[in-house]
Design an enzyme around this catalytic site. Structure first.
Site, PDB file in Angstrom:
ATOM      1  CB  VAL A  86      57.082  90.285  11.805  1.00 23.68           C
ATOM      2  CG1 VAL A  86      55.983  89.817  10.860  1.00 23.68           C
ATOM      3  CG2 VAL A  86      57.722  91.580  11.323  1.00 23.68           C
ATOM      4  CG  LEU A 145      52.500  83.341   7.859  1.00 21.50           C
ATOM      5  CD1 LEU A 145      51.323  84.226   8.178  1.00 21.50           C
ATOM      6  CD2 LEU A 145      53.064  82.753   9.152  1.00 21.50           C
ATOM      7  CB  VAL A 146      51.851  86.373   2.732  1.00 21.50           C
ATOM      8  CG1 VAL A 146      52.637  87.542   2.126  1.00 21.50           C
ATOM      9  CG2 VAL A 146      51.799  85.202   1.749  1.00 21.50           C
ATOM     10  CE1 TYR A 154      64.368  98.011   3.444  1.00 21.28           C
ATOM     11  CE2 TYR A 154      65.939  98.396   1.677  1.00 21.28           C
ATOM     12  CZ  TYR A 154      64.750  97.845   2.125  1.00 21.28           C
ATOM     13  OH  TYR A 154      63.971  97.118   1.271  1.00 21.28           O
ATOM     14  CB  ILE A 188      59.374  96.563  -6.200  1.00 19.58           C
ATOM     15  CG1 ILE A 188      60.453  95.482  -6.413  1.00 19.58           C
ATOM     16  CG2 ILE A 188      57.984  96.024  -6.565  1.00 19.58           C
ATOM     17  CD1 ILE A 188      60.606  94.943  -7.814  1.00 19.58           C
ATOM     18  CB  ILE A 242      56.369  92.818  -2.445  1.00 20.56           C
ATOM     19  CG1 ILE A 242      57.146  93.742  -3.385  1.00 20.56           C
ATOM     20  CG2 ILE A 242      56.832  91.371  -2.588  1.00 20.56           C
ATOM     21  CD1 ILE A 242      58.632  93.904  -3.035  1.00 20.56           C
ATOM     22  CG  ASP A 272      50.326  94.565   6.946  1.00 20.34           C
ATOM     23  OD1 ASP A 272      50.881  94.385   5.828  1.00 20.34           O
ATOM     24  OD2 ASP A 272      50.510  95.590   7.629  1.00 20.34           O
ATOM     25  CB  THR A 314      55.574  98.893  -3.075  1.00 26.36           C
ATOM     26  OG1 THR A 314      56.770  99.281  -2.391  1.00 26.36           O
ATOM     27  CG2 THR A 314      55.812  97.607  -3.833  1.00 26.36           C
ATOM     28  CE  LYS A 344      64.485  94.372   3.605  1.00 28.61           C
ATOM     29  NZ  LYS A 344      63.390  93.393   3.687  1.00 28.61           N
TER      30      LYS A 344
HETATM   31  N1  LIG Z   1      59.607  98.290  -2.925  1.00 28.92           N
HETATM   32  C1  LIG Z   1      60.921  98.089  -3.131  1.00 28.92           C
HETATM   33  O1  LIG Z   1      61.548  98.785  -3.947  1.00 28.92           O
HETATM   34  C2  LIG Z   1      61.637  96.989  -2.402  1.00 28.92           C
HETATM   35  C3  LIG Z   1      62.919  96.645  -2.852  1.00 28.92           C
HETATM   36  C4  LIG Z   1      63.620  95.646  -2.191  1.00 28.92           C
HETATM   37  C5  LIG Z   1      63.029  94.983  -1.125  1.00 28.92           C
HETATM   38  N2  LIG Z   1      61.771  95.344  -0.716  1.00 28.92           N
HETATM   39  C6  LIG Z   1      61.230  94.624   0.424  1.00 28.92           C
HETATM   40  O2  LIG Z   1      60.017  94.011   0.076  1.00 28.92           O
HETATM   41  C7  LIG Z   1      59.207  93.855   1.249  1.00 28.92           C
HETATM   42  C8  LIG Z   1      57.830  94.411   0.977  1.00 28.92           C
HETATM   43  O3  LIG Z   1      57.941  95.820   0.804  1.00 28.92           O
HETATM   44  P1  LIG Z   1      56.957  96.641  -0.127  1.00 28.92           P
HETATM   45  O4  LIG Z   1      57.771  97.309  -1.140  1.00 28.92           O
HETATM   46  O5  LIG Z   1      55.831  95.786  -0.561  1.00 28.92           O
HETATM   47  O6  LIG Z   1      56.495  97.784   0.891  1.00 28.92           O
HETATM   48  P2  LIG Z   1      55.106  98.060   1.565  1.00 28.92           P
HETATM   49  O7  LIG Z   1      55.363  99.183   2.504  1.00 28.92           O
HETATM   50  O8  LIG Z   1      54.050  98.221   0.531  1.00 28.92           O
HETATM   51  O9  LIG Z   1      54.779  96.711   2.369  1.00 28.92           O
HETATM   52  C9  LIG Z   1      55.342  96.430   3.621  1.00 28.92           C
HETATM   53  C10 LIG Z   1      54.248  95.864   4.514  1.00 28.92           C
HETATM   54  O10 LIG Z   1      54.844  95.453   5.761  1.00 28.92           O
HETATM   55  C11 LIG Z   1      53.949  95.828   6.795  1.00 28.92           C
HETATM   56  N3  LIG Z   1      54.670  95.911   8.054  1.00 28.92           N
HETATM   57  C12 LIG Z   1      55.507  96.896   8.472  1.00 28.92           C
HETATM   58  N4  LIG Z   1      55.953  96.637   9.704  1.00 28.92           N
HETATM   59  C13 LIG Z   1      55.394  95.465  10.088  1.00 28.92           C
HETATM   60  C14 LIG Z   1      55.468  94.672  11.256  1.00 28.92           C
HETATM   61  N5  LIG Z   1      56.213  95.053  12.322  1.00 28.92           N
HETATM   62  N6  LIG Z   1      54.775  93.516  11.310  1.00 28.92           N
HETATM   63  C15 LIG Z   1      54.006  93.150  10.254  1.00 28.92           C
HETATM   64  N7  LIG Z   1      53.875  93.862   9.129  1.00 28.92           N
HETATM   65  C16 LIG Z   1      54.579  95.010   9.048  1.00 28.92           C
HETATM   66  C17 LIG Z   1      53.367  97.154   6.336  1.00 28.92           C
HETATM   67  O11 LIG Z   1      52.177  97.475   7.031  1.00 28.92           O
HETATM   68  C18 LIG Z   1      53.168  96.893   4.859  1.00 28.92           C
HETATM   69  O12 LIG Z   1      51.892  96.355   4.584  1.00 28.92           O
HETATM   70  C19 LIG Z   1      59.950  94.595   2.363  1.00 28.92           C
HETATM   71  O13 LIG Z   1      60.658  93.656   3.138  1.00 28.92           O
HETATM   72  C20 LIG Z   1      60.901  95.491   1.617  1.00 28.92           C
HETATM   73  O14 LIG Z   1      62.019  95.827   2.379  1.00 28.92           O
HETATM   74  C21 LIG Z   1      61.073  96.321  -1.331  1.00 28.92           C
END
Ligand SMILES: NC(=O)c1ccc[n+]([C@@H]2O[C@H](COP(=O)([O-])OP(=O)(O)OC[C@H]3O[C@@H](n4cnc5c(N)ncnc54)[C@H](O)[C@@H]3O)[C@@H](O)[C@H]2O)c1
Length: 251
Positions: free
Chosen positions: A65, A12-13, A159, A192, A20, A39, A194, A163
């Site tokens: 979530v 499950l993702v 944030y 990252i 990511i 999602d 994204t 975290k």
């Molecule tokens: N991109 C970065 O630089 C970075 C760095 C450190 C950590 N992260 C973490 O990595 C994870 C993924 O982030 P990402 O960069 O891929 O961003 P992203 O915005 O591309 O992906 C986040 C996803 O979570 C979904 N989402 C948001 N709220 C939700 C909810 N209530 N229930 C279910 N899904 C929900 C969004 O629709 C989206 O598809 C996050 O936890 C983020 O905090 C990202």
């Protein structure tokens, strides 16, 4: 990695509709897992599943979530399709919260906590309980924190706080769930590429690169590969670890 690394496993993702989460889904599918892509945006979860070789083997679900009933409905839908809950879990759903403390609204602060921290709690609890109910005694969960949760980043207190909470929460539950055969570890990504950072002004993106020893922003796949390793038996001695994947980022 061997094509058999995650064969016959249900993974499950959360947040699997982009960034990511999507990259992780694609890597888990490559490694033989059956992938449940969740999602809050169902259409993006469906798009991820449609990238797989055999989409009908996998499942796309709308899951919020931060809501217990949505998480419970997700587990029920998985059990209805596969007659089993997942034993592999990646918590990638997340939101960014920005703003200086003195003007930070309570709703904005709580949204970050609700999705990033409470969401991780709800999903981990639901999968662990479902595994117990089905007599499953071997699993691996990965949470996704952030380097912001280690250093604390100005203008990102909600944030960073959420975290930092994920890091401590992961260590705590890893000590409980190992008795159920479930290893839990967290990944601490640096910046990252994204949607979470592509909207930032160029000056901020440039500064992120300059603060990374490697001199660039990471790719979602570079997190997904580590997640696949942590889910697999290749990391069998890793419990409660915080794995920094940051390109040598320092604040
Ligand atoms: N991109 C970065 O630089 C970075 C760095 C450190 C950590 N992260 C973490 O990595 C994870 C993924 O982030 P990402 O960069 O891929 O961003 P992203 O915005 O591309 O992906 C986040 C996803 O979570 C979904 N989402 C948001 N709220 C939700 C909810 N209530 N229930 C279910 N899904 C929900 C969004 O629709 C989206 O598809 C996050 O936890 C983020 O905090 C990202």
């Amino acid at each position: 990695m061997s094509a058999q690394l995650l064969q016959d496993k249900i993974a499950l993702v959360t947040g699997g509709g982009s960034g990511i989460g999507r990259a992780t889904c694609q890597i888990l599918e490559r490694e033989g897992a059956t992938v449940v892509v969740c999602d809050i945006k169902e259409s993006t979860a469906r798009e991820t599943v449609n990238l797989f070789r055999d989409p009908s083997k996998h499942l796309a679900l709308m899951t919020d979530v931060s809501k217990a009933d949505s998480v419970d409905a997700t587990i029920s839908a998985i059990v209805a399709k596969y007659k089993s809950p997942p034993t592999l879990l990646v918590n990638s759903a997340g939101v960014r919260g920005i703003g200086f403390l003195k003007s930070l609204k309570e709703e904005a602060f709580m949204n970050c906590i609700d999705v990033n921290l409470k969401g991780t709690y709800l999903i981990c609890k639901a999968v662990a309980n479902a595994m117990e109910k089905h007599g499953l005694k071997s699993g691996s969960f990965v949470t996704i924190a952030s380097i912001a949760g280690v250093f604390g980043v100005e203008y990102n207190s909600s944030y960073s706080g959420s975290k930092g909470g994920v890091i401590a929460f992961t260590k705590a539950i890893s000590k409980e769930l190992i008795h159920d055969g479930i290893r839990v570890n967290t990944i601490i990504p640096g910046p990252i590429q994204t949607g979470m950072v592509t909207g930032d002004p160029e000056a901020i993106r440039q500064s992120l690169k300059e603060h990374s020893a490697i001199g660039r922003i990471g790719t979602p796949e570079e997190i997904g590969e580590v997640a696949a390793f942590l889910l697999s038996e290749r990391s069998s001695y890793m419990v409660g670890s915080s794995v920094e994947v940051t390109g040598g980022y320092v604040c």
